[in-house]
Scaffold this motif. Sequence first.
Motif, short mmCIF file in Angstrom:
data_model
loop_
_atom_site.label_atom_id
_atom_site.label_comp_id
_atom_site.label_asym_id
_atom_site.label_seq_id
_atom_site.Cartn_x
_atom_site.Cartn_y
_atom_site.Cartn_z
N HIS A 173 0.85 -1.19 0.00
CA HIS A 173 0.00 0.00 0.00
C HIS A 173 0.89 1.25 0.00
CE1 HIS A 173 -3.61 -2.42 0.87
NE2 HIS A 173 -2.83 -3.11 1.69
N GLU A 174 0.78 2.06 -1.04
CA GLU A 174 1.56 3.29 -1.15
C GLU A 174 0.64 4.42 -1.63
OE1 GLU A 174 5.94 1.74 -2.56
OE2 GLU A 174 4.33 1.77 -4.04
N PRO A 175 0.83 5.60 -1.09
CA PRO A 175 -0.02 6.73 -1.51
C PRO A 175 0.03 6.99 -3.02
CG PRO A 175 1.23 7.30 0.47
CD PRO A 175 1.78 5.98 -0.03
N LEU A 176 1.21 6.93 -3.63
CA LEU A 176 1.36 7.22 -5.05
C LEU A 176 1.47 5.96 -5.91
CD1 LEU A 176 3.85 10.24 -4.83
CD2 LEU A 176 1.34 10.27 -4.95
N GLU A 177 1.42 4.83 -5.29
CA GLU A 177 1.42 3.54 -6.00
C GLU A 177 2.64 3.36 -6.89
OE1 GLU A 177 -2.26 3.52 -8.13
OE2 GLU A 177 -3.48 3.28 -6.31
N GLU A 178 3.81 3.88 -6.43
CA GLU A 178 5.01 3.81 -7.28
C GLU A 178 5.42 2.38 -7.60
OE1 GLU A 178 4.87 5.37 -4.33
OE2 GLU A 178 5.89 7.33 -4.39
N THR A 179 5.46 1.51 -6.58
CA THR A 179 5.94 0.14 -6.79
C THR A 179 5.04 -0.62 -7.76
OG1 THR A 179 6.92 0.06 -4.57
CG2 THR A 179 6.54 -2.04 -5.68
N GLY A 180 3.75 -0.52 -7.55
CA GLY A 180 2.81 -1.23 -8.42
C GLY A 180 2.85 -0.72 -9.84
N THR A 181 2.92 0.61 -9.99
CA THR A 181 2.95 1.21 -11.32
C THR A 181 4.22 0.79 -12.08
OG1 THR A 181 1.70 3.12 -10.53
CG2 THR A 181 2.91 3.38 -12.59
N THR A 182 5.35 0.84 -11.38
CA THR A 182 6.63 0.47 -12.02
C THR A 182 6.64 -1.00 -12.41
OG1 THR A 182 7.79 2.14 -10.71
CG2 THR A 182 9.12 0.43 -11.73
N LEU A 183 6.15 -1.83 -11.51
CA LEU A 183 6.12 -3.28 -11.78
C LEU A 183 5.24 -3.58 -12.98
CD1 LEU A 183 6.87 -6.18 -11.01
CD2 LEU A 183 4.97 -6.16 -9.36
N GLN A 184 4.08 -2.95 -13.06
CA GLN A 184 3.18 -3.19 -14.17
C GLN A 184 3.80 -2.73 -15.49
OE1 GLN A 184 -0.11 -4.69 -13.92
NE2 GLN A 184 0.48 -4.90 -16.08
N ARG A 185 4.50 -1.59 -15.47
CA ARG A 185 5.13 -1.10 -16.68
C ARG A 185 6.22 -2.06 -17.17
NH1 ARG A 185 6.84 3.31 -14.88
NH2 ARG A 185 9.07 2.86 -14.69
N MET A 186 7.00 -2.59 -16.23
CA MET A 186 8.04 -3.56 -16.59
C MET A 186 7.43 -4.81 -17.20
SD MET A 186 10.69 -3.36 -13.38
CE MET A 186 11.72 -1.92 -13.09
N MET A 187 6.34 -5.26 -16.63
CA MET A 187 5.66 -6.46 -17.14
C MET A 187 5.18 -6.22 -18.56
SD MET A 187 3.48 -7.43 -13.69
CE MET A 187 2.45 -8.63 -14.55
N ASP A 188 4.59 -5.02 -18.81
CA ASP A 188 4.04 -4.71 -20.12
C ASP A 188 5.15 -4.54 -21.17
OD1 ASP A 188 1.57 -4.79 -18.94
OD2 ASP A 188 1.43 -2.61 -18.68
N GLU A 189 6.21 -3.85 -20.79
CA GLU A 189 7.27 -3.54 -21.75
C GLU A 189 8.21 -4.71 -22.01
OE1 GLU A 189 9.23 -0.15 -20.14
OE2 GLU A 189 7.60 1.26 -20.64
N GLU A 190 8.48 -5.50 -20.99
CA GLU A 190 9.47 -6.56 -21.11
C GLU A 190 8.86 -7.95 -21.29
OE1 GLU A 190 12.45 -6.26 -18.01
OE2 GLU A 190 11.96 -4.13 -17.74
N GLY A 191 7.56 -8.04 -21.10
CA GLY A 191 6.90 -9.33 -21.26
C GLY A 191 7.28 -10.34 -20.18
N LEU A 192 7.66 -9.83 -19.04
CA LEU A 192 8.02 -10.70 -17.93
C LEU A 192 6.88 -10.79 -16.92
CD1 LEU A 192 11.68 -9.42 -17.29
CD2 LEU A 192 10.98 -11.47 -18.54
N SER A 193 6.91 -11.83 -16.12
CA SER A 193 5.90 -11.98 -15.07
C SER A 193 6.33 -11.18 -13.85
CB SER A 193 5.73 -13.45 -14.68
OG SER A 193 6.91 -13.95 -14.05
N ALA A 194 5.39 -10.88 -12.99
CA ALA A 194 5.71 -10.16 -11.77
C ALA A 194 6.71 -10.95 -10.93
CB ALA A 194 4.43 -9.90 -10.98
N GLN A 195 6.54 -12.28 -10.92
CA GLN A 195 7.45 -13.12 -10.14
C GLN A 195 8.89 -13.01 -10.64
OE1 GLN A 195 4.53 -13.93 -11.34
NE2 GLN A 195 3.43 -15.46 -10.11
N GLN A 196 9.07 -12.99 -11.96
CA GLN A 196 10.43 -12.89 -12.51
C GLN A 196 11.08 -11.56 -12.15
OE1 GLN A 196 8.97 -13.80 -16.57
NE2 GLN A 196 10.66 -15.29 -16.70
N ILE A 197 10.32 -10.50 -12.24
CA ILE A 197 10.87 -9.18 -11.96
C ILE A 197 11.23 -9.05 -10.48
CG2 ILE A 197 10.35 -6.71 -11.93
CD1 ILE A 197 8.53 -7.24 -14.37
#
Length: 222
Positions: A173-197
């Motif tokens: 839980h983060e006010p600006l959701e930085e971790t979730g936003t960054t993780l989702q962008r990496m998943m979308d751009e790199e085609g990796l799963s959240a677990q791999q990242i």
Amino acid sequence: MMTPVQGVIAAQVNSKSKLKPYVEQKADTTKSVSAENFSFQTLADVTKTILLHAFWLSEQKQQLSLKDYKKLLFDQGWKGEEKKYLKIAAAFGKFSPQDFAQIEPRTIYQLAENSKKYQQVLDRLLDLSEITQESVRSLIKKQRTPREARPEKPSIWRRVKNGRRYCQIPPIHEPLEETGTTLQRMMDEEGLSAQQIVAEAIALRQAYKEGQLVFKEGTTKP
């Protein structure tokens, strides 16, 4: 299913000379209760009946051969029900049924099922001139020692039915959701799963802690 009253009735039907005291004591109790009031049998009678049956069954186990004892249980439909009564006989062997005339049945089962835990309670009951429900409950309450509250250690581990385990990261839980936003962008751009990242990120952090990585000035440390 075997009930305490059925157990003692069966004891009367199958009684031998050695069991005469038990039968006579139960017979005296029965005479004092009229047919009209039998259904309103007091808790004292119920408790004494339970103890009488337990002692009788324990004697049968000691006196009969294993084959005859098993046959007795099978014939009466008691198989699987006898253990609780044998525990009662073992726990209250130093007492007589009359000693617990003022004790409600559930308390008898509680003490017998946890006889090791309540051994001090049973020992102290021997010193009482009169055993009452209040005195038993008081001893049980004193027996309980409060446990120190220990802070729960956070754990990420979970288990599946086959016994294997896996890690599960709690919600972030983060006010600006930085971790979730960054993780989702990496998943979308790199085609990796959240677990791999996440696995790569943890490996990098561990390498940094071990001195294998050096961060350049102006970068954010993990």
